[in-house]
Scaffold this active site. Structure first.
Site, PDB file in Angstrom:
ATOM      1  N   SER A   1       0.793  -1.239   0.000  1.00 37.52           N
ATOM      2  CA  SER A   1       0.000   0.000   0.000  1.00 37.52           C
ATOM      3  C   SER A   1       0.824   1.287   0.000  1.00 37.52           C
ATOM      4  CB  SER A   1      -0.961   0.020   1.195  1.00 37.52           C
ATOM      5  OG  SER A   1      -0.268   0.243   2.402  1.00 37.52           O
TER       6      SER A   1
ATOM      7  N   LYS B   1       0.386   4.537   6.769  1.00 43.41           N
ATOM      8  CA  LYS B   1      -0.282   5.374   5.775  1.00 43.41           C
ATOM      9  C   LYS B   1       0.291   6.783   5.812  1.00 43.41           C
ATOM     10  CE  LYS B   1      -3.080   1.944   4.887  1.00 43.41           C
ATOM     11  NZ  LYS B   1      -2.979   1.179   3.626  1.00 43.41           N
TER      12      LYS B   1
END
Length: 217
Positions: free
Chosen positions: A81, A121
């Site tokens: 990710s 993230k």
């Protein structure tokens, strides 16, 4: 002079010529090539050895105090990710010391509604800001301004559960992965906006692998 006298008289022995001895030179003999020159011995100042030991001990104690007092930890990257910014098997130093989330920070957080393991993230918006995304153009807007995102792997085309602009509540953040079309993040209802209390810390730099050692910003 009779014959005996002529034959019996010995010719004087010739003395060997005096050989001049070479004068002793005050200069040191030349050393053969390739032989390292001998360095004069340095006089050791009394007490310097003990001082160096004390210095090493103090440095080690300070390092231990910093590790145990200031909350730092290492976290490994799992999944795609955050490519290409972060990839497996990158390992990061993370700290939450005096940390206040800022736009653009890479953070490690935990959201039990999604999974128990920490996830990594990037902060897109903080409390009080509004996030909107144009999925046709792949552009992210915060407070009406298009973000300049050189770190993304691709434009943001995947809406997931995102259907309308999101105003981020105070004390929360909106996060997304840099690999926008292969990241489960705040666009997904299982994560949504993240309370700051779920932030484990900010990723400061990468420590392994050695070939990728360095800062993240």
């Amino acid at each position: 002079m009779n014959e005996q006298d002529e034959r019996g008289q010995m010719a004087p022995e010739e003395l060997p010529e005096e050989t001049e001895l070479p004068e002793e030179s005050a200069e040191q003999p030349e050393q053969p090539e390739g032989t390292p020159a001998q360095k004069p011995k340095e006089e050791k100042i009394p007490g310097t050895g003990a001082f160096e030991w004390v210095q090493c001990i103090v440095t080690a104690l300070v390092a231990c105090i910093l590790i145990f007092v200031f909350p730092c930890r290492t976290v490994g990257v799992v999944g795609p990710s955050m490519q290409q910014t972060l990839i497996e098997p990158d390992r990061l130093i993370v700290s939450n010391l005096f940390y206040t989330p800022k736009q653009g920070d890479i953070v490690v957080l935990r959201k039990d509604s999604f999974k128990e393991d920490p996830i990594i993230k990037r902060v897109i918006a903080v409390g009080g800001q509004t996030v909107d995304i144009d999925f046709q153009e792949g552009v992210v807007y915060v407070d009406g301004v298009a973000l300049d995102e050189p770190y993304v792997n691709a434009p943001t085309y995947d809406p997931e559960d995102f259907t309308e602009p999101v105003e981020v509540p105070e004390g929360c953040i909106f996060v997304m992965g840099d690999n926008r079309n292969h990241s489960t993040d705040s666009r997904d209802g299982r994560i949504g906006v993240v309370d700051n209390r779920y932030i484990i810390g900010k990723a400061l730099f990468r420590i392994t692998p050695v070939s990728r050692f360095g800062g993240l910003y």
